[in-house]
Design a protein around this motif. Structure first.
Motif, short mmCIF file in Angstrom:
data_model
loop_
_atom_site.label_atom_id
_atom_site.label_comp_id
_atom_site.label_asym_id
_atom_site.label_seq_id
_atom_site.Cartn_x
_atom_site.Cartn_y
_atom_site.Cartn_z
N THR A 116 9.00 1.74 -2.01
CA THR A 116 8.85 3.09 -2.49
C THR A 116 10.13 3.85 -2.79
OG1 THR A 116 8.78 3.95 -0.24
CG2 THR A 116 6.67 3.54 -1.09
N SER A 117 11.25 3.10 -2.81
CA SER A 117 12.39 3.57 -3.25
C SER A 117 12.38 4.09 -4.60
CB SER A 117 13.70 2.53 -3.23
OG SER A 117 14.86 3.05 -3.53
N THR A 118 12.82 5.26 -5.10
CA THR A 118 12.80 5.77 -6.64
C THR A 118 14.21 5.99 -6.63
OG1 THR A 118 12.85 8.06 -5.74
CG2 THR A 118 10.59 7.06 -5.94
N THR A 119 14.53 6.42 -8.08
CA THR A 119 16.00 6.44 -8.44
C THR A 119 16.58 7.44 -7.97
OG1 THR A 119 14.98 5.66 -10.68
CG2 THR A 119 17.36 6.13 -10.52
N THR A 173 0.81 -1.14 0.03
CA THR A 173 0.00 0.13 -0.01
C THR A 173 0.65 1.24 0.16
OG1 THR A 173 -0.33 -0.43 2.21
CG2 THR A 173 -2.09 -0.79 1.13
N ALA A 174 2.18 1.08 0.33
CA ALA A 174 2.94 2.45 0.52
C ALA A 174 2.86 3.26 -0.76
CB ALA A 174 4.45 1.95 1.15
N LEU A 175 3.18 2.36 -1.92
CA LEU A 175 3.34 3.34 -3.21
C LEU A 175 2.12 3.62 -3.60
CD1 LEU A 175 5.67 4.10 -5.16
CD2 LEU A 175 5.17 2.21 -6.68
N PRO A 176 0.75 3.20 -3.48
CA PRO A 176 -0.14 3.73 -3.78
C PRO A 176 -0.70 4.80 -2.96
CG PRO A 176 -0.42 1.69 -3.83
CD PRO A 176 0.99 1.78 -3.45
#
Lengths: 304, 426
Positions: A255-258, A166-169
């Motif tokens: 939820t790690s992003t570049t 659910t974290a990314l949503p």
């Protein structure tokens, strides 16, 4: 005749000077903060530069890039970026158009609605993130409490930022809410640029509201849509603030992003060389996407 | 409409307000000492601010100009400042992060400024934490205590033995039995709160590396700090982490606790946490709160230690003045002022003697016993930044059911690769 020519020449030269003069601030800033760093990171990507270290920096060839290809967190981060772009861009664009039409059609209080939808844009992202962080708290947050209240306890058990699924949503929802007002305002401007005569002609021809929207409003908004899609895509790839403040990439890199990954490699793990290699690969990927988008949208522009 | 749009756009662009920094005036003839510290919890921050104000008021030779940086990204900000050459005279470090700074040459040893009497009065654990390659680089005003808080009502109802000191800590078998019995109580939702809600970060290494040490394993081979492979992923380490994982698979603990207050709310019977939860738990449980020594999970006792500590940078303009301020913070009265606010263990024996909490019979006496016997410092190496990142990631994945051997192998590989890249951090 000769005199006139020289005047023309000097005028042309004068114009060239003033053109450079006007462009100078932007050019200097761009090369200082964009073009310069880009070439620097291209060079640093082939070194083992550390943020703080008594060791001299050494040229290490392609070692950073070789390691990158077996780095699962890097691939997960890029994947999260794509998920985010693929969902947020269409949803946010559609929502912005809907809101713009609603505000445009509202006769009374349209200013009030416009202000309400635009307000989140004016609030800095860091403040929005902190507020939503508390709202998402699974046990005491407003969102779960509210959901539980209106559903008599059936809903409102989601872990939100603490759950891997659910974290990314959750971050997508907040980002859309924060950004949609900006696109709405641009759509509003676009809507008001559509000549009234087109609508009058449509009414005379007996067009239904749906047909009017589909065959007049949408095609007339093509250029606006192109701008919105491209700018939202670029913003979405830069996703950082929300993630840094709310989850720091967790749980389990969900939820790690570049951009966050580059930051962590550079400032936490002190590996500036490696962080540069990641940014170079990332820039290439975004560049390809922008080129594809540009090519596709350019051919459409002639039609619109 | 157009005007409105333009107006809103300008508003949106201009909103990030420029916050101007104000610089305190330094009176003529006095020395300025610049200080950075992490803005910790409310009480801790208020106390330090009050101490700085008092110090500036009580003498006129030195003016301390302090700046607080947010704790969440403190280490990153300090790293960036070091690179840019903008470090202050004095700053605080989160435990072992001090070693990378000492290795990189950003810190000045303070041996010459501390006399033998003072050194003898400081807790051995604090001196050990501040030493790198035979020199003293940092001092802390407090140390940390890691143990297990228990709810006496539940423990008595479950009929288990309540240890009173390090010597009679629960054995591994006893602890397994305690978990089983506590979990069976109807009013207990789950037996053991591991504070997994703190998230992947320093807590995971601080709290769970003692498990490795209890089994005879470690994060890295401490004989020369060159190799992690074989130590962090050897059979002993795997056994330790399989025990850790079993607490999750058996349902004794939760990866996603409801919040920070499960023990205070009576949902959890035991809480595996540090000294900082004492005030909260004491308020909630009163006389029913007991502090238990770390069990002998793998045959022997081991627990965590170390906390924020002050270091002096090599760019310090006036080391004498900086040390005068640090010594002021290290005065027993000032130490107690701080530890009364944050509940930590005072870092000087003379200060400990002045408290009830940590003395014989005090609620937190166990912490002192542990610091004097079973506490293990985190590895004193510049590779620590990578060790903690790698181990915290392994802990996170193991807690979520990942294969223990594979997770630890990956950590070993990351650590050894980094040590090799840095030519052994010599």
């Amino acid at each position: 005749m000769v005199l006139r020519k020289s005047t023309l020449m000097s005028q042309a030269r004068y114009e060239a000077y003033s053109a450079w003069l006007f462009a100078a601030p932007a050019l200097i800033l761009l090369s200082l903060f964009l073009i310069g760093p880009f070439f620097m990171s291209l060079g640093l990507a082939f070194t083992d530069l550390r943020l703080i270290s008594p060791l001299p920096t050494e040229f290490i060839g392609f070692r950073n890039f070789v390691r990158l290809f077996s780095d699962t967190v890097f691939f997960k981060s890029i994947g999260n970026n794509f998920k985010f772009v693929l969902i947020v861009v269409p949803v946010q664009t559609t929502l912005a158009l809907l809101l713009a039409i609603m505000v445009d059609k509202t006769r009374r209080f349209s200013n009030v609605f416009r202000m309400i939808y635009f307000m989140p844009v004016v609030v800095p992202m860091i403040v929005v993130s902190v507020i939503w962080y508390f709202m998402y708290n699974p046990s005491i947050g407003l969102i779960n409490k509210g959901l539980s209240f209106i559903s008599f306890g059936v809903l409102g058990k989601s872990l939100w930022l603490e759950g891997e699924k659910t974290a990314l949503p959750a971050i997508m929802i907040l980002s859309t809410w924060q950004g949609v007002g900006f696109q709405m305002v641009i759509y509003l401007a676009g809507l008001q640029d559509i000549p009234q005569s087109l609508y009058e002609a449509a009414t005379v021809d007996g067009s239904s509201p749906w047909h009017t929207f589909w065959y007049i409003t949408l095609p007339q908004l093509r250029n606006t849509t192109i701008f919105i899609v491209i700018s939202t895509t670029i913003l979405a790839f830069q996703l950082f603030t929300q993630v840094k403040v709310m989850t720091n990439g967790g749980p389990n890199d969900a939820t790690s992003t570049t951009v966050l990954y580059i930051y962590n490699q550079g400032f936490k793990n002190l590996k500036v060389g490696y962080a540069s290699a990641v940014s170079v690969v990332f820039i290439l990927i975004v560049l390809v996407i922008s080129l594809v988008q540009r090519k596709y949208l350019k051919s459409n522009r002639e039609v619109g | 409409m157009r005007k409105m749009v333009v107006f809103l756009l300008i508003l949106a662009i201009s909103l990030p307000v420029f916050a101007g920094g104000s610089k305190e005036e330094v009176a003529e003839g006095s020395v300025e000492v610049s200080v950075w510290f992490h803005s910790g919890k409310g009480m801790e921050r208020d106390t330090l601010n009050a101490q700085i104000a008092d110090f500036n008021a009580m003498q006129s030779d030195i003016v301390v100009v302090a700046k607080q940086l947010p704790e969440g990204s403190y280490t990153e900000q300090v790293n960036a400042a070091a690179l840019a050459g903008g470090l202050p005279d004095l700053l605080d470090f989160d435990g072992p992060f001090v070693y990378n700074f000492a290795w990189a040459g950003y810190l000045m040893p303070m041996d010459d400024y501390i006399d033998a009497d003072m050194l003898a009065d400081i807790l051995p654990s604090i001196v050990k934490q501040g030493a790198y390659k035979g020199k003293l680089y940092s001092l802390g005003t407090f140390d940390s205590g890691l143990g297990i808080y228990g709810n006496r009502i539940y423990l008595e109802k479950a009929g288990v033995r309540i240890p009173t000191g390090v010597d009679d800590a629960w054995t591994a078998e006893e602890f397994a039995d305690v978990l089983l019995k506590l979990q069976a109580l109807p009013e207990v939702e789950y037996a053991l709160d591991l504070k997994m809600n703190y998230g992947r970060g320093e807590w995971f290494t601080y709290a769970f590396s003692p498990l490795l040490q209890s089994f005879g394993a470690d994060l890295i081979d401490r004989s020369n700090f060159q190799k992690s492979d074989g130590t962090i992923n050897g059979p002993k380490a795997v056994a330790a982490m399989e025990l850790f994982q079993s607490w999750f698979t058996d349902g004794y603990t939760k990866y996603n606790p409801g919040g920070d207050t499960d023990m205070a709310d009576g949902k959890a019977a035991l809480s595996f946490v540090g000294h900082w939860m004492y005030t909260t738990l004491k308020e909630a449980l009163g006389e029913d709160l007991v502090l238990l020594p770390m069990p002998k999970f793998g045959g022997k006792s081991a627990t965590g230690m170390g906390s924020w500590n002050w270091g002096m940078t090599s760019s310090t303009r006036d080391p004498e003045a900086a040390m005068i301020f640090l010594k002021y913070l290290m005065e027993p009265d000032q130490i107690l002022r701080m530890t009364n606010a944050n509940g930590a263990v005072p870092s000087r024996k003379s200060a400990i003697a002045m408290t009830d909490l940590f003395n014989v019979g005090g609620d937190l006496e166990v912490f002192i016993q542990q610091l004097n016997s079973t506490a293990v410092p985190r590895p004193e190496t510049a590779a620590y930044a990578v060790i903690t990142t790698a181990f915290a990631e392994a802990i996170d994945n193991i807690a979520q059911g990942a294969d223990v051997q594979a997770a630890l192998d990956k950590a070993a590989q990351l650590i050894d690769q980094d040590i090799m890249d840095n030519k052994g951090y010599k």
